[in-house]
Design a protein around this motif. Structure first.
Motif, PDB file in Angstrom:
ATOM      1  N   ILE A 114      18.518 -55.335  28.112  1.00  0.00           N
ATOM      2  CA  ILE A 114      17.814 -54.158  27.608  1.00  0.00           C
ATOM      3  C   ILE A 114      18.689 -52.918  27.700  1.00  0.00           C
ATOM      4  CG2 ILE A 114      15.894 -52.596  28.105  1.00  0.00           C
ATOM      5  CD1 ILE A 114      14.226 -54.991  28.860  1.00  0.00           C
ATOM      6  N   ILE A 115      19.369 -52.744  28.825  1.00  0.00           N
ATOM      7  CA  ILE A 115      20.234 -51.569  28.986  1.00  0.00           C
ATOM      8  C   ILE A 115      21.361 -51.604  27.957  1.00  0.00           C
ATOM      9  CG2 ILE A 115      21.890 -50.475  30.534  1.00  0.00           C
ATOM     10  CD1 ILE A 115      20.081 -51.197  32.850  1.00  0.00           C
ATOM     11  N   THR A 116      21.939 -52.782  27.746  1.00  0.00           N
ATOM     12  CA  THR A 116      23.012 -52.900  26.748  1.00  0.00           C
ATOM     13  C   THR A 116      22.505 -52.512  25.372  1.00  0.00           C
ATOM     14  OG1 THR A 116      24.024 -54.681  28.039  1.00  0.00           O
ATOM     15  CG2 THR A 116      24.689 -54.466  25.738  1.00  0.00           C
ATOM     16  N   ARG A 117      21.335 -52.994  25.006  1.00  0.00           N
ATOM     17  CA  ARG A 117      20.784 -52.647  23.699  1.00  0.00           C
ATOM     18  C   ARG A 117      20.519 -51.151  23.588  1.00  0.00           C
ATOM     19  NH1 ARG A 117      15.954 -56.821  22.830  1.00  0.00           N
ATOM     20  NH2 ARG A 117      15.913 -56.716  25.089  1.00  0.00           N
ATOM     21  N   ARG A 118      19.951 -50.577  24.649  1.00  0.00           N
ATOM     22  CA  ARG A 118      19.673 -49.148  24.615  1.00  0.00           C
ATOM     23  C   ARG A 118      20.963 -48.343  24.445  1.00  0.00           C
ATOM     24  NH1 ARG A 118      15.059 -50.871  24.392  1.00  0.00           N
ATOM     25  NH2 ARG A 118      13.391 -50.596  25.908  1.00  0.00           N
ATOM     26  N   VAL A 119      21.984 -48.700  25.202  1.00  0.00           N
ATOM     27  CA  VAL A 119      23.248 -47.964  25.138  1.00  0.00           C
ATOM     28  C   VAL A 119      23.882 -48.095  23.758  1.00  0.00           C
ATOM     29  CG1 VAL A 119      25.591 -47.891  26.049  1.00  0.00           C
ATOM     30  CG2 VAL A 119      23.665 -48.091  27.613  1.00  0.00           C
ATOM     31  N   ILE A 120      23.874 -49.302  23.213  1.00  0.00           N
ATOM     32  CA  ILE A 120      24.485 -49.509  21.898  1.00  0.00           C
ATOM     33  C   ILE A 120      23.749 -48.697  20.835  1.00  0.00           C
ATOM     34  CG2 ILE A 120      24.813 -51.228  20.083  1.00  0.00           C
ATOM     35  CD1 ILE A 120      25.465 -53.245  22.245  1.00  0.00           C
ATOM     36  N   ILE A 121      22.439 -48.748  20.866  1.00  0.00           N
ATOM     37  CA  ILE A 121      21.666 -47.977  19.881  1.00  0.00           C
ATOM     38  C   ILE A 121      21.937 -46.490  20.041  1.00  0.00           C
ATOM     39  CG2 ILE A 121      19.325 -47.336  19.197  1.00  0.00           C
ATOM     40  CD1 ILE A 121      18.450 -50.158  19.881  1.00  0.00           C
ATOM     41  N   ALA A 122      21.989 -46.000  21.287  1.00  0.00           N
ATOM     42  CA  ALA A 122      22.237 -44.580  21.516  1.00  0.00           C
ATOM     43  C   ALA A 122      23.626 -44.178  21.014  1.00  0.00           C
ATOM     44  CB  ALA A 122      22.091 -44.259  22.997  1.00  0.00           C
ATOM     45  N   VAL A 123      24.624 -45.008  21.310  1.00  0.00           N
ATOM     46  CA  VAL A 123      25.989 -44.692  20.871  1.00  0.00           C
ATOM     47  C   VAL A 123      26.084 -44.683  19.352  1.00  0.00           C
ATOM     48  CG1 VAL A 123      28.352 -45.541  20.858  1.00  0.00           C
ATOM     49  CG2 VAL A 123      27.072 -45.487  22.989  1.00  0.00           C
ATOM     50  N   LEU A 124      25.479 -45.675  18.705  1.00  0.00           N
ATOM     51  CA  LEU A 124      25.534 -45.718  17.243  1.00  0.00           C
ATOM     52  C   LEU A 124      24.820 -44.517  16.630  1.00  0.00           C
ATOM     53  CD1 LEU A 124      24.972 -49.519  16.498  1.00  0.00           C
ATOM     54  CD2 LEU A 124      27.100 -48.223  16.437  1.00  0.00           C
ATOM     55  N   MET A 125      23.688 -44.138  17.205  1.00  0.00           N
ATOM     56  CA  MET A 125      22.981 -42.967  16.692  1.00  0.00           C
ATOM     57  C   MET A 125      23.810 -41.705  16.888  1.00  0.00           C
ATOM     58  SD  MET A 125      18.996 -43.633  17.763  1.00  0.00           S
ATOM     59  CE  MET A 125      18.499 -42.115  16.957  1.00  0.00           C
ATOM     60  N   MET A 126      24.463 -41.585  18.023  1.00  0.00           N
ATOM     61  CA  MET A 126      25.318 -40.418  18.255  1.00  0.00           C
ATOM     62  C   MET A 126      26.480 -40.395  17.282  1.00  0.00           C
ATOM     63  SD  MET A 126      24.009 -38.735  20.922  1.00  0.00           S
ATOM     64  CE  MET A 126      25.288 -37.864  21.817  1.00  0.00           C
ATOM     65  N   LEU A 127      27.080 -41.562  17.037  1.00  0.00           N
ATOM     66  CA  LEU A 127      28.210 -41.626  16.118  1.00  0.00           C
ATOM     67  C   LEU A 127      27.801 -41.245  14.704  1.00  0.00           C
ATOM     68  CD1 LEU A 127      30.013 -44.886  17.292  1.00  0.00           C
ATOM     69  CD2 LEU A 127      30.832 -42.552  17.528  1.00  0.00           C
ATOM     70  N   CYS A 128      26.600 -41.623  14.328  1.00  0.00           N
ATOM     71  CA  CYS A 128      26.154 -41.359  12.960  1.00  0.00           C
ATOM     72  C   CYS A 128      25.598 -39.951  12.795  1.00  0.00           C
ATOM     73  CB  CYS A 128      25.092 -42.388  12.548  1.00  0.00           C
ATOM     74  SG  CYS A 128      25.697 -44.084  12.470  1.00  0.00           S
ATOM     75  N   VAL A 129      24.886 -39.444  13.781  1.00  0.00           N
ATOM     76  CA  VAL A 129      24.166 -38.179  13.615  1.00  0.00           C
ATOM     77  C   VAL A 129      25.014 -36.983  14.031  1.00  0.00           C
ATOM     78  CG1 VAL A 129      22.123 -36.884  14.336  1.00  0.00           C
ATOM     79  CG2 VAL A 129      21.962 -39.328  13.913  1.00  0.00           C
ATOM     80  N   VAL A 130      25.768 -37.096  15.119  1.00  0.00           N
ATOM     81  CA  VAL A 130      26.519 -35.945  15.616  1.00  0.00           C
ATOM     82  C   VAL A 130      27.511 -35.415  14.583  1.00  0.00           C
ATOM     83  CG1 VAL A 130      28.198 -35.210  17.351  1.00  0.00           C
ATOM     84  CG2 VAL A 130      26.180 -36.502  18.039  1.00  0.00           C
ATOM     85  N   PRO A 131      28.302 -36.267  13.881  1.00  0.00           N
ATOM     86  CA  PRO A 131      29.205 -35.707  12.852  1.00  0.00           C
ATOM     87  C   PRO A 131      28.458 -34.965  11.752  1.00  0.00           C
ATOM     88  CG  PRO A 131      29.855 -37.933  13.408  1.00  0.00           C
ATOM     89  CD  PRO A 131      28.537 -37.698  14.058  1.00  0.00           C
ATOM     90  N   MET A 132      27.261 -35.432  11.432  1.00  0.00           N
ATOM     91  CA  MET A 132      26.496 -34.769  10.380  1.00  0.00           C
ATOM     92  C   MET A 132      26.006 -33.398  10.831  1.00  0.00           C
ATOM     93  SD  MET A 132      24.354 -38.136   9.209  1.00  0.00           S
ATOM     94  CE  MET A 132      23.199 -37.150   8.289  1.00  0.00           C
ATOM     95  N   LEU A 133      25.690 -33.254  12.116  1.00  0.00           N
ATOM     96  CA  LEU A 133      25.184 -31.989  12.633  1.00  0.00           C
ATOM     97  C   LEU A 133      26.278 -31.093  13.189  1.00  0.00           C
ATOM     98  CD1 LEU A 133      21.981 -33.276  14.475  1.00  0.00           C
ATOM     99  CD2 LEU A 133      22.175 -32.340  12.165  1.00  0.00           C
ATOM    100  N   SER A 134      27.455 -31.653  13.419  1.00  0.00           N
ATOM    101  CA  SER A 134      28.580 -30.845  13.916  1.00  0.00           C
ATOM    102  C   SER A 134      29.304 -30.253  12.702  1.00  0.00           C
ATOM    103  CB  SER A 134      29.519 -31.708  14.762  1.00  0.00           C
ATOM    104  OG  SER A 134      28.836 -32.230  15.864  1.00  0.00           O
ATOM    105  N   TRP A 135      28.801 -29.154  12.181  1.00  0.00           N
ATOM    106  CA  TRP A 135      29.291 -28.558  10.929  1.00  0.00           C
ATOM    107  C   TRP A 135      29.957 -27.231  11.225  1.00  0.00           C
ATOM    108  CZ3 TRP A 135      28.605 -24.145   8.054  1.00  0.00           C
ATOM    109  CH2 TRP A 135      29.030 -24.195   6.709  1.00  0.00           C
ATOM    110  N   SER A 136      31.069 -27.017  10.588  1.00  0.00           N
ATOM    111  CA  SER A 136      31.778 -25.737  10.712  1.00  0.00           C
ATOM    112  C   SER A 136      32.274 -25.320   9.327  1.00  0.00           C
ATOM    113  CB  SER A 136      32.950 -25.855  11.691  1.00  0.00           C
ATOM    114  OG  SER A 136      33.871 -26.825  11.233  1.00  0.00           O
ATOM    115  N   PRO A 137      32.192 -24.039   9.006  1.00  0.00           N
ATOM    116  CA  PRO A 137      32.600 -23.580   7.672  1.00  0.00           C
ATOM    117  C   PRO A 137      34.095 -23.764   7.448  1.00  0.00           C
ATOM    118  CG  PRO A 137      32.180 -21.708   9.116  1.00  0.00           C
ATOM    119  CD  PRO A 137      31.743 -22.928   9.854  1.00  0.00           C
TER     120      PRO A 137
END
Length: 918
Positions: free
Chosen positions: A264-287
């Protein structure tokens, strides 16, 4: 004679080519030790005689490695190398290799793709189980396929498709910018595509989970080997046992709780990491001002070119102005808005100033900058100065990035919210998993232990605790431990019984955050009051001799009936003695009962002072018979009988105890139930099919030449006893020690002398309700061994030579038979003595005429009127001619006693006699 097989030895074709290790591996025992000694001595001599330099030693090792070393690589090692190449290969290609190596990397990427694809297919086939269902197109799959890690592996394979140029072209995807394409010119869209490509490539990081598992497993294996080496060095195990211990260690599986929690912990960590990898670049925006910079540099080039000739030339001025206007229009097109604060190009300064009009080429909206645009939203692009003929050419452009800064702030808010959401969600998930799999079971176990420690005799239903822990899940080790606790507490309750309640409570009580690991079964005893019942199987020695090894089955069938009926009617079994059982109806501790009895005595002082047997209760038949005996005594008030049985004797007898049990509220119901429990045992041993089957057993009937019917004796008495542990730390029995316990056993033994099934003391009978006392008869007054105090004894008639109907639950009742019987016992009232069919059937021969006749005979016997007693008792005996004994047992006993004395009452007759048995 056969010849002995010749011993064998290993012969090498060329011993000189064998290394020391190879030579040692072919020998064991003493020869091996000798070889070790020789090789050690040889190496020592070499090291003493010749000491090669360090480089020479290194060269020898390298030469040995090149000539003899064999590299073995496992499948896991190979796939680990492939995974590392997929993760870092493309970056290493761009960083360290020339463009000519791109083709080789593309081939390796294709090979890795197919290796991952083949591994995925093989795992689906080898690590999955398929079950048939009604639909052949939707089989049930258990194992790897369609599991969480299957989707992760599939996602990792799919993420490689953009790097496989021919496959991505075939699918119409094309190569993502930055993924395998070199030298591509990219703009903003290209940069977004490159970022997406990097995110897709990051999905392959999930394969690092496998690397971690492999590394962890090998670390455990190395630790096991080191532990074995240490044990061998310490002499705990022999070399020959190493392989056995390795197999045993390899067979050890991870606990289900650990495996589930880790998964369960492995699944949680993997899902969290994948979500961070996908969402953080989209929200980390600079002009980005790349286009603005290129346009400004172009305008700077025009400025320099226009000033290379004559700076004031009209043609050059027009060229510069048109370029400047085009520059302004381009900048305004970047941010199209009607708001003055969002004017994009705030200022433009072109040096040197020329063409007789600075306003056409330069403007600065300083009020707008000061009033509306904050400093963080201003961006200044200044070109490097170019000097031609001592003239400096440069351009400075000021931009309003308010809209971009707002977008950046908005993205920052979204990013912060997302990070908070991830932290809260993952924290709650991890806490929930730990709570569900570990903490909740431990808390439930502690609650179970505390409940048992508070009330060891209560049969708790822990199914609710266990269902809360795992729901409908699998059998985790925590659930197994909970079931074990439930079984252990049940075994403790069964093993120690009511007398061991304090032992269980004391040793299971756990303080706040700590508990004692010391076992303390030998706790001090305490004085309690109870009703003691003793029962015994008649002719047990004969049964043991005939049944031999089946005697246990026989005893347990009887014990089942005794325990069930007594427990149903409020009692508990304290001792199983083979052929006998000690049953207890616990009344309470002495201190508690003294307080209750004292309050009851004060509340009912007026009625108790009236001389009644029980406070607030009508005079029982027992008391009235004693009064009648005293009045009818031929010796008058001064006679021994009168002195022995005064009207208040019962009260003084009971009050001789430190607690007046008659004043305990509800004790009459408990006493009634104690007698009914034994009466129900009498009925059941004559109704139970398993017990009745022994009547036809050839071993007990001597093949039909004699009759066998199970008969039991019962004794009941009430009083105090010391409750506690008897024994040592090696073996402890929780029991009761008291003369009153012995009195119950004496009553059971005396029941055989009187020819009755149940014999009760007066102290017990006085505690019963008047309705129950009405159906008991006093059969004698005796003294027992070790006591000179005369004691009336009573019995309840039990006619057993009859058929008792099989019990059945009511036809339309939702309760089964056991539940109906339990409800009958719980809802007991005194009317049951005249309504229960079993009780009525047992005393069916005890008619009113019989009881009156017998009572007159006993009264005459006790008062010394033996001739009159003889007449009445012989008449009573004749009335019972259909009984089990062919007569009335108590009447025959008293008649025999008087007959042995020639029917003449002795001059010193005091109205009682000693029992001839213990």
């Amino acid at each position: 004679m056969p010849t002995a097989s010749p011993s064998r030895r290993i012969v090498s074709a060329d011993p000189g080519l064998l290394s020391a290790e190879e030579l040692l591996s072919s020998h064991t025992g003493g020869r091996r030790k000798s070889l070790e000694k020789m090789i050690h001595q040889h190496n020592k001599e070499i090291s003493v005689d010749v000491k090669p330099p360090i480089m020479g030693q290194i060269k020898d090792k390298v030469r040995w490695f090149l000539e003899h070393a064999r590299i073995k690589i496992s499948y896991d090692d190979f796939m680990m190398i492939v995974t590392l190449f997929v993760l870092f290969g493309d970056d290493l290609r761009l960083l360290s290799f020339p463009p000519s190596a791109d083709t080789a990397f593309a081939v390796l990427n294709n090979m890795c793709f197919f290796l991952f694809l083949i591994e995925l297919v093989l795992n689906c086939w080898a690590k999955s189980e398929f079950f048939r269902t009604k639909s052949i197109w939707r089989p049930k799959v258990k194992g790897y396929m369609f599991s969480f890690f299957f989707w992760l592996d599939l996602l990792a394979v799919v993420s490689m498709i953009p790097d496989i140029l021919w496959l991505s072209s075939l699918l119409g995807l094309g190569a993502l910018p930055g993924a395998g394409s070199v030298g591509t010119k990219v703009g903003k869209a290209g940069r977004i595509g490159a970022k997406t490509s990097r995110v897709v490539r990051m999905v392959r990081l999930v394969r690092l989970v496998k690397l971690y598992k492999i590394t962890s497993q090998r670390r455990r294996e190395r630790k096991m080997i080191e532990d074995l080496r240490r044990l061998v060095a310490m002499g705990h195990i022999d070399h020959s046992e190493v392989s056995k211990y390795l197999e045993k260690m390899n067979d050890q599986k991870q606990s289900k709780v650990g495996a589930e929690l880790s998964d369960i912990i492995t699944r949680r960590v993997i899902i969290a990491v994948l979500m961070m990898l996908c969402v953080v670049p989209m929200l980390s925006w600079s002009p980005s001002v790349q286009d603005e910079l290129e346009a400004t540099m172009f305008l700077h080039a025009v400025n320099v070119e226009a000033g290379a000739g004559s700076p004031s030339n009209s043609t050059n001025c027009e060229y510069l102005k048109s370029s400047t206007n085009a520059y302004k229009l381009f900048m305004e097109s970047i941010v199209e808005t009607s708001k003055s604060k969002d004017q994009y190009l705030l200022g433009l300064s072109i040096e040197p100033q020329r063409c007789n009009s600075s306003l056409a080429l330069d403007f600065d909206d300083y009020p707008l900058i000061e009033e509306v645009v904050r400093e963080d939203a201003i961006s200044v692009i200044e070109t490097p100065p170019t000097i031609i003929d001592d003239v400096e050419y440069s351009i400075e452009a000021t931009f309003n990035l308010t809209s971009f800064v707002e977008d950046q702030a908005r993205a920052g808010i979204y990013l912060t919210i997302f990070v908070i959401f991830m932290l809260v969600t993952m924290s709650a998930q991890f806490t929930g998993d730990a709570q569900k799999l570990v903490l909740a079971p431990i808390e439930n176990m502690m609650e179970m232990v505390n409940l048992v420690a508070e009330d060891p005799l209560e049969e708790f239903d822990f199914s609710h605790h266990m269902s809360q822990t795992n729901g409908a899940g699998g059998q985790y080790e925590t659930r197994v431990v909970q079931i074990a606790i439930q079984k252990i507490t049940a075994l403790l309750r069964v093993g120690f019984g009511v007398a061991g309640a304090d032992i269980i409570s004391t040793n299971m009580a756990v303080g706040e955050g700590e508990g004692s690991a010391v076992l303390e079964p030998m706790i001090p005893g305490k004085r309690v009051y109870a009703i003691f019942g003793f029962t015994d199987i008649h002719a047990f020695d004969y049964c043991t001799e005939k049944l031999e090894d089946e005697i246990m089955t026989f005893v347990n069938s009887v014990a089942r009936i005794v325990h069930d009926e007594v427990t149903r009617w409020g009692g508990l079994c304290n001792k199983n003695l083979g052929n006998a059982f000690l049953m207890v109806w616990r009344i309470g501790d002495e201190d508690e009962l003294q307080a209750v009895s004292g309050r009851r005595r004060r509340a009912s002082h007026s009625s108790s002072s009236a001389g009644g047997v029980g406070a607030g209760r009508p005079m029982s038949p027992t008391a009235s018979s004693r009064s009648a005996a005293a009045v009818a005594s031929p010796g008058g008030p001064a006679s021994p009988t009168a002195r022995l049985f005064p009207a208040s004797a019962a009260t003084s007898n009971v009050r001789g105890l430190s607690v007046d049990l008659r004043r305990i509220p509800g004790l009459d119901i408990m006493s009634d139930k104690a007698l009914i429990g034994f009466l129900k045992v009498v009925v059941e041993i004559n109704r139970d099919k398993q017990v009745l089957a022994y009547r036809a057993d050839n071993r007990l009937t001597a093949k039909g030449s004699r009759e066998y019917k199970l008969r039991m004796g019962f004794g009941l008495h009430a009083g105090w006893a010391i409750e506690g542990a008897v024994g040592s730390l090696q073996k402890v029995d929780a029991t009761y020690l008291s003369p009153h316990v012995n009195m119950a056993a004496r009553m059971e033994a005396a029941s055989r002398q009187f020819g009755v099934s149940i014999l009760m003391t007066e102290r017990f009978v006085e505690l019963m309700s008047p309705e129950a006392q009405e159906h008991c008869r006093k059969i004698d007054v005796v003294t027992v061994k070790g006591s000179a105090t005369p004691m009336p004894v009573y019995s309840y008639d039990t006619y057993q030579n009859q058929t008792f109907p099989v019990l059945q639950a009511p036809k339309f009742s939702s309760l089964n038979l056991e539940e109906v019987l339990a409800a009958q016992a719980d809802e007991y009232d005194v009317h049951m003595w005249d309504q229960d069919e079993d009780l009525l059937q047992l005393r069916s021969l005890s008619t009113t005429e019989f009881k009156v006749t017998f009572k007159e005979g006993v009264t005459a016997y006790l008062t010394g009127q033996w001739e009159k007693a003889r007449q009445h008792l012989e008449q009573a005996d004749e009335m019972m001619s259909q009984s089990d004994l062919g007569g009335d047992g108590p009447s025959q006993t008293l008649l025999n006693y008087m007959k042995n004395r020639d029917w003449i009452c002795p001059p010193d007759w005091a109205g009682y006699r000693p029992l001839t048995s213990k």
